[in-house]
Enzyme design. Structure first.
Site, PDB file in Angstrom:
ATOM      1  N   CYS A 153       5.675  -4.603   8.112  1.00 18.74           N
ATOM      2  CA  CYS A 153       5.468  -3.595   7.073  1.00 18.74           C
ATOM      3  C   CYS A 153       4.229  -3.854   6.235  1.00 18.74           C
ATOM      4  O   CYS A 153       3.503  -2.961   5.836  1.00 18.74           O
ATOM      5  CB  CYS A 153       6.666  -3.573   6.129  1.00 18.74           C
ATOM      6  SG  CYS A 153       8.174  -3.209   6.981  1.00 18.74           S
ATOM      7  N   VAL A 157       1.660  -1.074   5.272  1.00 15.18           N
ATOM      8  CA  VAL A 157       1.544  -0.491   3.936  1.00 15.18           C
ATOM      9  C   VAL A 157       0.089  -0.406   3.513  1.00 15.18           C
ATOM     10  O   VAL A 157      -0.342   0.585   2.938  1.00 15.18           O
ATOM     11  CB  VAL A 157       2.368  -1.311   2.915  1.00 15.18           C
ATOM     12  CG1 VAL A 157       2.018  -0.910   1.496  1.00 15.18           C
ATOM     13  CG2 VAL A 157       3.855  -1.111   3.174  1.00 15.18           C
TER      14      VAL A 157
END
Lengths: 519, 561
Positions: A153, A157
């Site tokens: 992630c 992001v």
């Protein structure tokens, strides 16, 4: 002291000793600001009610005890299935440690996987330097034939561009220009491990088939007689892939297993550590474009991959984790149709044996109710098998199942009189399952190791089928596909049914009038 | 004490058995049970029969005197249920070794008894004789006697070594052991006018318990059940019962009859399988008790309970009618052959299309015709091929049978329900019949059967064994239809006497050639019925059918059935 050096007790026994019991009781009474036990009991009972279930199902933000894992886990699963390949996860190292331990606890084998160890600076300035250093170090330390990149992630992001990063890294000399570094974006905040499988598999095929990210010519497809096989994310991959290869060999089929991790997760103990073992060769992965067709055992694991393959001109056929006789029949018929090969007598006999075993034991399964949770395709395959056995898959739940899957499950229920009272729960978690086990009780629960809490809390005996299985060993060695696999699933279910029967009848002079040696 | 061979002869002379009393002196000597044919696939031996008959006595230590073979292969192999003691399930054997065979096993047996008494202190020890110690001359009667005196505990010899004969003989020898050593050796604490014995009931799957509440409600006291969920003390004081019901006649008729002789306890043969049979049995028990002095109001109470229970059972059973509409049953059974099972199946709306008559008497056959009509299929032996043919032609949807036929049924892809002793459901009494109908329902609608019957999708039509069998069947039938000579040959080749291998043709020839009119005559000329004697009924039928020459083939076929 109950613990002393002459006789060291393990945790099973030690903390049952009087001094520990006293200590724990004191802690509870003096420091824990303990709730009234009657109130605790009242709440426990209330949590079993329909009223509580409604509140539980009204939950919007909180997921409790999810039955799914994240995308990069699926990506690592794919990567280790290729010859000499190191899975490289671009992102934070903690995540990667989880994947390694998750697989190692399930397969009881080391799982090699590296990360780009992104830190706070990388989060602010982007992870390019981590990619450059990471690829170089991986290449030099582990001497891989391929590095398959996926992401956590953190990288997603901040929007790291893998394609560009890998290109830059090659320019900076991290790895040679012609070295294979396929990649896939696999953020955990989208989908689950089955999505990660799909993305990573597609990423690798795309790399080989579509000109290696501009480093080579796009391959021109020259159709041959071979077929490709995709297992999907599968906790039984060791047993299953070997079984599938055996079936293909029996039929005399030319095939390529894409992502064959059956050897790397089952290396022998003979004095040699194998960081890599077996796997689909890079050449085979590249040549897979020429295959006549691709078969996927798990539709919901391979949606993007199959559509990518179809776009390259191949026929694609997807199954939903076939277990039942009917489903395996369909699988073999399709393979036979595509390849023009006859189904040999040896497989016909295996079929007859499974049917025979079902007939011998069906009375014990017939009419029993089951709750199932797991990945969407596994749920489908198991429910289909149970319906075939005359059992009711009353509750079928997949945290990572969507609307499309739910509709398919419902159609399956509708196709059988035993599906009449069955319900499908897409996107729900194991705390929902807990409520359901109280309000809509079943005879048995099928799920992974985490189901043991549900077993304990609700008294529904757990049949361990799924991923991960941490607390039982070696289940992954036995196939759940093919007629032989169907037999294994049947036996697993029956074992629990008979164990439960024995447990319910084993009190001397009370219930043991039914404690029979012949069942 | 009578010798073993004298006991066996005594058992064979059973005045309580209608069939036996019709036999000649010579036939009686051979016994009523089928003698074993060397080379055949045989059932259990006398030891096995004795053991299973007595094993359900739950507070008894059952000690098998012999090498490991006898007990090692058989311990705890029956689903009789105990309401308390568990020692009957513990396996005790003297496990004889080579030295014992050379020097004798009596001391070992005595010591084994001692160890059981010391470690377990059971109500009694039953010692089972087996082939090896019988052959080397171990005198278990003497050892048991000595052990009883020494330990002050009943140690009962059960003298039924395997070689003396088949299982059924062992059942009866077990009964003799009870008669000789157990029954009448103790007194009950108290007696009532309602004390009854149930003989030959083994409480398999706990099914006696389904009937027991009715006994309790009526105030009938089961003084002793021989031997299901039995206790030693109950059997020992069984001689004080006022009446007895004999449940499994083949196993224990000698016990019931001799208790009537010795203690004046009247008995009747009854069954709790089926609604009607259960009612009849309760009525008969009441009648016998009243005859022996119980208050006559018992009759009214029994009738009331019967009326209530029957209404309930029939209501529950008839609820299945819509589901069973058009469903057909093939009944192949040895153990549960009560005709009221048939009545229950019919009440539930099932159509009976055939039943086995292998072990049936002539009366049974008449009864079948009465219940199922003249067209009823009476099947002697059925091959998987024939079963499949019936199934394929939609002549049967389900087969009810004993465990022995199970695997044949499964391979023939026929839905099948076990109604003999290895089953796991209790079918006794009123509730039992409802349970049976429930189980039939479950079996009939089990989707597994579709799976079992569905050929592999890649199989070509005509390629499966089923198709091949049917084709062969049809080819054979066509061949016979086209060739009267061959048809006649085939008809004549049908076996009448399996023991002696005598065909229908030979029997017919003998009848014609010698003008025979009796079974004995046929036996003299052909040897037919000279083995187990079971085919005597068949020979009677052949004799009744009369002259064969010049009759149309169809009439002959009826005779051949």
């Amino acid at each position: 002291m109950s613990q002393n050096a002459d006789h060291v007790l393990d945790h099973f026994d030690l903390f049952r000793g009087p001094e520990y019991q006293e200590m724990l009781a004191n802690k509870r009474n003096l420091f824990e600001n303990r709730r009234d036990p009657a109130e605790v009991e009242r709440i426990r009972e209330w949590a079993k009610t329909e009223e509580y279930k409604e509140k539980n199902f009204a939950r919007e933000a909180l997921t409790i005890n999810p039955a799914k894992a994240c995308q990069p886990l699926g990506a690592v699963f794919v990567a280790v299935g290729f010859e000499g390949t190191v899975p490289f996860v671009h992102g934070s190292q903690g995540c990667v440690a989880y994947y390694r331990s998750h697989f190692s606890r399930h397969f009881k084998e080391p799982t090699s996987c590296v990360s780009s160890s992104m830190t706070e600076d990388a989060a602010v300035f982007g992870g390019l330097n981590n990619m450059i250093d990471g690829l170089a170090n991986t290449y030099n330390m582990y001497k891989p034939k391929m590095i398959a990149v996926s992401t956590t992630c953190m990288a997603e992001v901040i929007g790291d561009d893998l394609n560009a990063f890998i290109k830059t890294s090659k320019e900076k000399g991290s790895v040679p220009a012609e070295f294979d570094v396929p990649f896939a974006h696999t953020p955990a905040f989208v989908g689950s491990h089955i999505t990660g499988y799909d993305n990573a598999m597609k990423g690798i095929l795309q790399h080989f088939w579509d000109g290696k990210a501009g480093a080579a010519e796009k391959v021109e497809r020259k159709p041959n007689n071979s077929i490709n096989f995709l297992g999907g994310f599968d906790g039984y991959t060791v047993g299953n892939l070997r079984e599938i290869k055996r079936i293909f060999n029996e039929m005399g089929i030319e095939y390529t297993i894409l992502g064959d991790n059956s050897d790397v997760w089952d290396t022998p103990t003979d004095g040699e550590f194998r960081m890599y073992d077996g796997g689909t060769t890079l050449e085979a992965a590249a040549n897979a474009v020429h295959a006549r067709a691709t078969i996927s055992m798990q539709q919901y694991c391979t949606e993007k991959t199959l559509s990518f393959i179809a776009d390259h001109g191949q026929e694609v056929v997807a199954f939903n984790h076939p277990v039942s006789v009917k489903a395996t029949d369909r699988l073999l018929m399709e393979i036979s149709r595509i390849t023009g090969k006859e189904i040999p007598e040896s497989l016909a006999r295996e079929r007859g044996r499974l049917v025979d075993a079902i007939a011998d034991s069906s009375a014990h399964v017939h009419g029993k109710k089951f709750a199932i949770y797991g990945d969407p395709d596994l749920c489908y395959g198991l429910a289909e098998f149970l319906l075939e056995l005359g059992a009711e898959p009353t509750t079928v739940l997949a945290t990572n199942g969507g609307k499309d899957w739910a509709a398919r499950m419902q159609a399956l229920f509708d196709s059988s009189p035993y599906g009449k009272n069955c319900k499908v729960y897409p996107g729900k978690d194991l705390w929902h399952m807990r409520s359901l086990l109280f309000t809509d009780p079943v005879d048995f629960l099928i799920g992974n190791t985490y189901g043991k809490y549900l077993d304990r809390d609700t008294g529904t005996p757990l049949i361990r089928i799924g991923f991960p299985i941490f607390d039982r060993h070696h289940k992954h060695r036995y196939p759940v596909w093919g007629y032989q696999g169907g037999l294994n699933v049947l036996v697993t279910i029956l074992d629990k049914i008979f164990d439960t029967m024995d447990l319910a009848t084993n009190m001397p002079s009370k219930t043991d009038y039914s404690f029979d040696i012949i069942r | 004490m009578a010798s073993l061979s004298a006991t066996i002869q005594d058992v064979f002379n059973e005045p309580g058995c209608a069939r036996n009393t019709h036999k000649s002196a010579n036939e009686k000597k051979k016994g009523c049970t089928k003698q074993l044919q060397p080379g055949g696939a045989a059932g259990g031996c006398a030891f096995d029969g004795a053991k299973i008959a007595l094993q359900p006595f739950t507070d008894v230590a059952h000690l098998v005197h012999g090498p490991i073979a006898c007990e090692g292969n058989s311990w705890d192999n029956r689903g009789a249920a105990s309401s308390g003691p568990a020692i009957w399930r513990t396996s005790f054997t003297t496990d004889l070794n080579e030295t014992d065979v050379v020097f004798g096993g009596e001391k070992r047996l005595f010591k084994a008894c001692k160890e059981i008494v010391e470690k377990y202190d059971p109500a009694a020890i039953f010692v089972y004789q087996t082939c090896v110690p019988a052959m080397i001359g171990d005198d278990i009667n003497a050892v048991c006697k000595a052990a009883s005196e020494k330990f002050g505990k009943p140690v009962i010899p059960v003298n039924a070594p395997g070689f003396v004969g088949p299982k059924n003989l062992g059942n009866k020898l077990a009964g003799e052991a009870l008669l000789d050593h157990v029954i009448g050796t103790m007194e009950p604490e108290y007696t009532t006018p309602y004390d009854v014995n149930i003989i030959g009931e083994f409480n398999l799957s706990g099914e006696l318990w389904q009937v027991k509440p009715l006994f309790d409600e009526l105030g009938l006291r089961i003084l002793s059940c021989i031997s299901g969920d039995g206790r030693y003390q109950e059997a020992a004081s069984a001689h004080r019962a006022r009446a007895a019901m004999m449940v499994c006649s083949k196993a224990m008729i000698n016990v019931a009859r001799k208790m009537e002789d010795r203690y004046g306890i009247p008995y009747f043969e009854g069954s709790f399988y089926g609604v009607q049979d259960t009612s009849d049995s309760l009525r008969e028990l009441a009648r016998l008790l009243i005859e022996r002095g119980a208050p006559a109001e018992l009759r009214d109470r029994v009738e009331k309970v019967i009326a209530r229970e029957e209404a309930r059972a029939w209501a529950a059973i008839s609820a299945y009618r819509p589901r069973f509409k058009g469903k057909k049953v093939l009944l192949i059974t040895g153990g549960v052959k009560s005709w009221s099972v048939v009545a229950a199946l019919q009440e539930a709306g099932l159509e009976l299309v055939g039943t086995s008559v292998k072990k049936s008497t002539r009366e049974d056959k008449e009864r079948i015709k009465e219940l199922m009509g003249q067209d009823a299929h009476m099947i002697k032996d059925m091959t998987p091929r024939e079963m499949y043919k019936m199934l394929k032609e939609a002549k049967a949807d389900i087969m009810l049978s004993g465990g022995r036929s199970q695997f044949i049924a499964l391979k023939a892809t026929m839905p099948w329900l076990d109604i003999n002793q290895e089953r796991h459901h209790a079918y006794m009494g009123y509730v039992g019949m409802v349970k049976l109908v429930q189980e039939i329902d479950k079996t009939l609608f089990n989707p597994v059967w579709q799976e079992v019957r569905r050929p592999a999708p890649w199989a070509r039509a005509g390629d499966t064994w089923q198709d091949k069998a049917l084709a062969q069947f049809e080819a054979e039938a066509a061949e016979l239809a086209a060739d009267p000579v061959k048809a006649e040959e085939a008809r004549r080749a049908r076996p009448v006497c399996l023991c002696k291998g005598v065909s229908l043709g030979s029997v017919e020839d003998a009848i014609l050639d010698f003008g025979l009119t009796t079974v004995d005559g046929v036996k003299e000329k052909t040897d037919a019925s000279g083995g187990c004697g079971a085919c005597a009924i068949r020979i009677e039928e052949i004799l009744e059918a009369g002259a064969f020459v010049g009759q149309p083939t169809q009439a002959r076929n009826i005779a051949a059935e």
